[in-house]
Design a protein around this motif. Structure first.
Motif, PDB file in Angstrom:
ATOM      1  N   ALA A  24      -4.231  15.168   0.404  1.00  0.00           N
ATOM      2  CA  ALA A  24      -3.689  15.160   1.760  1.00  0.00           C
ATOM      3  C   ALA A  24      -4.527  14.331   2.724  1.00  0.00           C
ATOM      4  N   SER A  25      -5.654  13.793   2.265  1.00  0.00           N
ATOM      5  CA  SER A  25      -6.562  13.087   3.175  1.00  0.00           C
ATOM      6  C   SER A  25      -7.316  12.004   2.406  1.00  0.00           C
ATOM      7  N   GLY A  26      -7.870  11.041   3.123  1.00  0.00           N
ATOM      8  CA  GLY A  26      -8.840  10.094   2.586  1.00  0.00           C
ATOM      9  C   GLY A  26      -8.433   9.410   1.296  1.00  0.00           C
ATOM     10  N   LEU A  27      -9.316   9.474   0.303  1.00  0.00           N
ATOM     11  CA  LEU A  27      -9.066   8.796  -0.974  1.00  0.00           C
ATOM     12  C   LEU A  27      -7.862   9.371  -1.700  1.00  0.00           C
ATOM     13  N   GLY A  28      -7.700  10.692  -1.627  1.00  0.00           N
ATOM     14  CA  GLY A  28      -6.564  11.321  -2.300  1.00  0.00           C
ATOM     15  C   GLY A  28      -5.243  10.849  -1.718  1.00  0.00           C
ATOM     16  N   LEU A  45      -1.988  18.632  -4.616  1.00  0.00           N
ATOM     17  CA  LEU A  45      -2.526  19.990  -4.443  1.00  0.00           C
ATOM     18  C   LEU A  45      -3.651  19.897  -3.415  1.00  0.00           C
ATOM     19  N   ASP A  46      -3.555  20.663  -2.342  1.00  0.00           N
ATOM     20  CA  ASP A  46      -4.616  20.615  -1.332  1.00  0.00           C
ATOM     21  C   ASP A  46      -4.678  21.980  -0.669  1.00  0.00           C
ATOM     22  N   ARG A  47      -5.885  22.368  -0.251  1.00  0.00           N
ATOM     23  CA  ARG A  47      -5.993  23.668   0.425  1.00  0.00           C
ATOM     24  C   ARG A  47      -5.585  23.563   1.881  1.00  0.00           C
ATOM     25  N   CYS A  66      -3.026  24.797  -2.460  1.00  0.00           N
ATOM     26  CA  CYS A  66      -3.828  25.354  -3.556  1.00  0.00           C
ATOM     27  C   CYS A  66      -5.305  25.130  -3.284  1.00  0.00           C
ATOM     28  N   ASP A  67      -6.099  26.175  -3.495  1.00  0.00           N
ATOM     29  CA  ASP A  67      -7.557  26.032  -3.462  1.00  0.00           C
ATOM     30  C   ASP A  67      -8.006  25.804  -4.903  1.00  0.00           C
ATOM     31  N   VAL A  68      -8.597  24.641  -5.171  1.00  0.00           N
ATOM     32  CA  VAL A  68      -8.930  24.289  -6.565  1.00  0.00           C
ATOM     33  C   VAL A  68     -10.060  25.140  -7.151  1.00  0.00           C
ATOM     34  N   ALA A  93      -8.466  14.761 -10.464  1.00  0.00           N
ATOM     35  CA  ALA A  93      -9.253  15.853  -9.864  1.00  0.00           C
ATOM     36  C   ALA A  93     -10.140  15.226  -8.795  1.00  0.00           C
ATOM     37  N   ASN A  94      -9.581  15.130  -7.592  1.00  0.00           N
ATOM     38  CA  ASN A  94     -10.237  14.373  -6.510  1.00  0.00           C
ATOM     39  C   ASN A  94     -10.857  15.249  -5.431  1.00  0.00           C
ATOM     40  N   ALA A  95     -10.343  16.482  -5.244  1.00  0.00           N
ATOM     41  CA  ALA A  95     -10.829  17.319  -4.138  1.00  0.00           C
ATOM     42  C   ALA A  95     -12.345  17.499  -4.239  1.00  0.00           C
ATOM     43  N   GLY A 158     -27.085  19.134  -3.694  1.00  0.00           N
ATOM     44  CA  GLY A 158     -25.878  19.731  -4.278  1.00  0.00           C
ATOM     45  C   GLY A 158     -24.828  18.678  -4.586  1.00  0.00           C
ATOM     46  N   TYR A 159     -24.684  17.717  -3.670  1.00  0.00           N
ATOM     47  CA  TYR A 159     -23.688  16.659  -3.872  1.00  0.00           C
ATOM     48  C   TYR A 159     -24.054  15.815  -5.098  1.00  0.00           C
ATOM     49  N   CYS A 160     -25.313  15.338  -5.143  1.00  0.00           N
ATOM     50  CA  CYS A 160     -25.718  14.459  -6.255  1.00  0.00           C
ATOM     51  C   CYS A 160     -25.611  15.189  -7.597  1.00  0.00           C
ATOM     52  N   SER A 162     -23.785  17.841  -8.379  1.00  0.00           N
ATOM     53  CA  SER A 162     -22.390  18.137  -8.750  1.00  0.00           C
ATOM     54  C   SER A 162     -21.685  16.874  -9.229  1.00  0.00           C
ATOM     55  N   LYS A 163     -21.933  15.746  -8.574  1.00  0.00           N
ATOM     56  CA  LYS A 163     -21.235  14.517  -8.969  1.00  0.00           C
ATOM     57  C   LYS A 163     -21.752  13.971 -10.302  1.00  0.00           C
ATOM     58  N   SER A 164     -23.039  14.157 -10.588  1.00  0.00           N
ATOM     59  CA  SER A 164     -23.516  13.742 -11.919  1.00  0.00           C
ATOM     60  C   SER A 164     -22.902  14.641 -12.983  1.00  0.00           C
ATOM     61  N   TYR A 191     -19.707   4.097  -0.454  1.00  0.00           N
ATOM     62  CA  TYR A 191     -19.314   4.608   0.867  1.00  0.00           C
ATOM     63  C   TYR A 191     -17.951   4.068   1.298  1.00  0.00           C
ATOM     64  N   VAL A 192     -16.998   4.985   1.477  1.00  0.00           N
ATOM     65  CA  VAL A 192     -15.647   4.640   1.926  1.00  0.00           C
ATOM     66  C   VAL A 192     -15.417   5.338   3.265  1.00  0.00           C
ATOM     67  N   ARG A 193     -14.871   4.619   4.259  1.00  0.00           N
ATOM     68  CA  ARG A 193     -14.606   5.266   5.559  1.00  0.00           C
ATOM     69  C   ARG A 193     -13.366   6.150   5.447  1.00  0.00           C
ATOM     70  N   THR A 194     -13.594   7.420   5.234  1.00  0.00           N
ATOM     71  CA  THR A 194     -12.537   8.434   5.198  1.00  0.00           C
ATOM     72  C   THR A 194     -12.964   9.530   6.175  1.00  0.00           C
ATOM     73  N   PRO A 195     -12.112  10.521   6.459  1.00  0.00           N
ATOM     74  CA  PRO A 195     -12.525  11.637   7.326  1.00  0.00           C
ATOM     75  C   PRO A 195     -13.829  12.294   6.847  1.00  0.00           C
ATOM     76  N   PHE A 196     -14.021  12.339   5.525  1.00  0.00           N
ATOM     77  CA  PHE A 196     -15.227  12.884   4.883  1.00  0.00           C
ATOM     78  C   PHE A 196     -16.482  12.172   5.414  1.00  0.00           C
ATOM     79  N   LEU A 197     -16.453  10.826   5.419  1.00  0.00           N
ATOM     80  CA  LEU A 197     -17.606  10.041   5.860  1.00  0.00           C
ATOM     81  C   LEU A 197     -17.679   9.996   7.386  1.00  0.00           C
TER      82      LEU A 197
HETATM   83  N1  LIG Z   1     -15.584   8.985   1.246  1.00  0.00           N
HETATM   84  C1  LIG Z   1     -16.539   8.541   0.462  1.00  0.00           C
HETATM   85  O1  LIG Z   1     -17.375   7.702   0.857  1.00  0.00           O
HETATM   86  C2  LIG Z   1     -16.628   9.024  -0.956  1.00  0.00           C
HETATM   87  C3  LIG Z   1     -17.476   8.328  -1.835  1.00  0.00           C
HETATM   88  C4  LIG Z   1     -17.570   8.751  -3.161  1.00  0.00           C
HETATM   89  C5  LIG Z   1     -16.845   9.841  -3.598  1.00  0.00           C
HETATM   90  N2  LIG Z   1     -16.031  10.500  -2.712  1.00  0.00           N
HETATM   91  C6  LIG Z   1     -15.297  11.644  -3.241  1.00  0.00           C
HETATM   92  O2  LIG Z   1     -13.917  11.430  -3.087  1.00  0.00           O
HETATM   93  C7  LIG Z   1     -13.253  12.680  -2.958  1.00  0.00           C
HETATM   94  C8  LIG Z   1     -12.371  12.654  -1.726  1.00  0.00           C
HETATM   95  O3  LIG Z   1     -13.191  12.386  -0.617  1.00  0.00           O
HETATM   96  P1  LIG Z   1     -12.591  11.894   0.780  1.00  0.00           P
HETATM   97  O4  LIG Z   1     -13.615  11.000   1.366  1.00  0.00           O
HETATM   98  O5  LIG Z   1     -11.207  11.409   0.619  1.00  0.00           O
HETATM   99  O6  LIG Z   1     -12.634  13.296   1.565  1.00  0.00           O
HETATM  100  P2  LIG Z   1     -11.627  13.979   2.629  1.00  0.00           P
HETATM  101  O7  LIG Z   1     -12.430  15.064   3.247  1.00  0.00           O
HETATM  102  O8  LIG Z   1     -10.996  12.939   3.503  1.00  0.00           O
HETATM  103  O9  LIG Z   1     -10.484  14.598   1.691  1.00  0.00           O
HETATM  104  C9  LIG Z   1     -10.773  15.632   0.797  1.00  0.00           C
HETATM  105  C10 LIG Z   1      -9.514  16.450   0.586  1.00  0.00           C
HETATM  106  O10 LIG Z   1      -9.829  17.493  -0.355  1.00  0.00           O
HETATM  107  C11 LIG Z   1      -9.287  18.710   0.130  1.00  0.00           C
HETATM  108  N3  LIG Z   1     -10.066  19.824  -0.386  1.00  0.00           N
HETATM  109  C12 LIG Z   1     -11.364  20.124  -0.145  1.00  0.00           C
HETATM  110  N4  LIG Z   1     -11.703  21.252  -0.766  1.00  0.00           N
HETATM  111  C13 LIG Z   1     -10.595  21.692  -1.432  1.00  0.00           C
HETATM  112  C14 LIG Z   1     -10.316  22.814  -2.249  1.00  0.00           C
HETATM  113  N5  LIG Z   1     -11.255  23.756  -2.503  1.00  0.00           N
HETATM  114  N6  LIG Z   1      -9.073  22.939  -2.781  1.00  0.00           N
HETATM  115  C15 LIG Z   1      -8.117  22.011  -2.514  1.00  0.00           C
HETATM  116  N7  LIG Z   1      -8.322  20.945  -1.721  1.00  0.00           N
HETATM  117  C16 LIG Z   1      -9.555  20.784  -1.193  1.00  0.00           C
HETATM  118  C17 LIG Z   1      -9.381  18.595   1.659  1.00  0.00           C
HETATM  119  O11 LIG Z   1      -8.480  19.488   2.310  1.00  0.00           O
HETATM  120  C18 LIG Z   1      -9.016  17.126   1.871  1.00  0.00           C
HETATM  121  O12 LIG Z   1      -7.613  16.940   2.004  1.00  0.00           O
HETATM  122  C19 LIG Z   1     -14.344  13.746  -2.925  1.00  0.00           C
HETATM  123  O13 LIG Z   1     -14.492  14.299  -4.218  1.00  0.00           O
HETATM  124  C20 LIG Z   1     -15.578  12.954  -2.540  1.00  0.00           C
HETATM  125  O14 LIG Z   1     -16.768  13.547  -3.008  1.00  0.00           O
HETATM  126  C21 LIG Z   1     -15.896  10.119  -1.408  1.00  0.00           C
END
Ligand SMILES: NC(=O)c1ccc[n+]([C@@H]2O[C@H](COP(=O)([O-])OP(=O)(O)OC[C@H]3O[C@@H](n4cnc5c(N)ncnc54)[C@H](O)[C@@H]3O)[C@@H](O)[C@H]2O)c1
Length: 258
Positions: A24-28, A45-47, A66-68, A93-95, A158-160, A162-164, A191-197
């Motif tokens: 629902a956001s960003g990369l997904g 699927l998004d929470r 859905c909460d993953v 599996a992007n969340a 935690g991030y590093c 979990s991602k490894s 680094y991607v400009r998404t709401p996360f960053l």
């Molecule tokens: N943005 C970056 O620079 C970047 C770089 C590398 C990896 N990533 C990874 O890419 C993925 C997406 O990141 P993004 O930047 O698009 O983030 P984002 O915050 O824009 O989007 C994440 C989405 O995941 C959903 N989400 C979070 N927890 C959830 C849960 N428990 N159940 C269901 N949905 C859930 C959120 O509601 C949101 O829609 C993440 O795994 C992130 O670690 C992002």
């Protein structure tokens, strides 16, 4: 299998059925748009049920709240998705969530929170996908890692970690499930400009100018550039690619200088 003709490449996911978590956001959201544009039917699927509005305009995209991190919810959502749009060919599996704080100040609850979403959530999604795809002997699973699953940074323990783990999960599952006809790969964006960053930059946890200065390509990655890699990895053109951690980081992880 013959190569896709060049003229068909923009429809290389035609007829495929895909599920994307955190779509629902960003990369997904970018992957959802790209997959749908290339001919796939997609269910997200998004929470964040409120963010489902972002998907309303996309033809061939549906939404399931859905909460993953919840095994029963993930299982039920997969059943609902397959009942709605058919057997899944592609699961992403992007969340994931960020964690950006000094380790000396990190609470155990915050450590657990990032592990729950970034590791448990990816595991549960991959397992739900594998359980349905293996008997059909067909399917592609993409796990969203990060360049910080490959190279480290301070104040993101935690991030590093979990991602490894996600990167290793892709390799281990690729080995285990190749005999079932499944491919499993991880994506490792920089680094991607998404709401996360944007959130980390707004809270002063990251400095946008310093980051782009350190980037070999001198800019942030575009969400579409990650979506293009995901679409390729999900397509039949990548039929021999499995167990890989595919980087899309503008050269960051290759850079041992400055
Ligand atoms: N943005 C970056 O620079 C970047 C770089 C590398 C990896 N990533 C990874 O890419 C993925 C997406 O990141 P993004 O930047 O698009 O983030 P984002 O915050 O824009 O989007 C994440 C989405 O995941 C959903 N989400 C979070 N927890 C959830 C849960 N428990 N159940 C269901 N949905 C859930 C959120 O509601 C949101 O829609 C993440 O795994 C992130 O670690 C992002």
């Amino acid at each position: 299998m013959s190569a896709t003709p060049i003229s068909d490449r923009n429809r290389d996911l035609a007829g495929k059925v895909a599920l994307i978590t955190g779509g629902a956001s960003g990369l997904g959201l970018a992957m959802t748009l790209r997959f749908a544009a290339r001919g796939a039917r997609v269910v997200v699927l998004d929470r964040d049920a409120a963010a489902a509005d972002a998907l309303a305009e996309i033809e061939n995209a549906g939404f399931i709240a859905c909460d993953v991190c919840d095994p029963d919810a993930v299982d039920a959502a997969f059943d609902r998705a397959e009942a709605g749009i058919g057997p899944l060919d592609i699961v992403v599996a992007n969340a994931g969530i960020s964690q950006n704080s000094p380790t000396l100040e990190l609470s155990f609850a915050d450590w657990r929170r990032v592990m729950a979403v970034n590791l448990d959530g990816v595991f549960l999604t991959a397992q739900a996908a594998g359980r349905r795809m293996a008997p059909r002997r067909r399917g592609v699973i993409l796990l969203m890692a990060s360049m910080y699953g490959v190279v480290a940074a301070p104040e993101r323990i935690g991030y590093c970690v979990s991602k490894s783990g996600v990167a290793m999960m892709a390799k281990a599952l690729a080995l285990e499930w190749a005999r079932h006809g499944l491919r499993v790969n991880a994506l490792a964006p920089g680094y991607v400009r998404t709401p996360f960053l944007d959130d980390l930059i707004a809270r002063g946890r990251l400095d946008a100018d310093a980051l782009t200065a350190r980037m070999p390509i001198g800019r942030f990655i575009d969400t579409g550039e990650v979506a293009d890699l995901a679409a390729f990895m999900a397509s039949d053109e990548a039929s021999a690619i499995t167990g890989q951690v595919a980087g899309v980081d503008g050269g960051w992880s290759a850079n041992g200088y400055l």
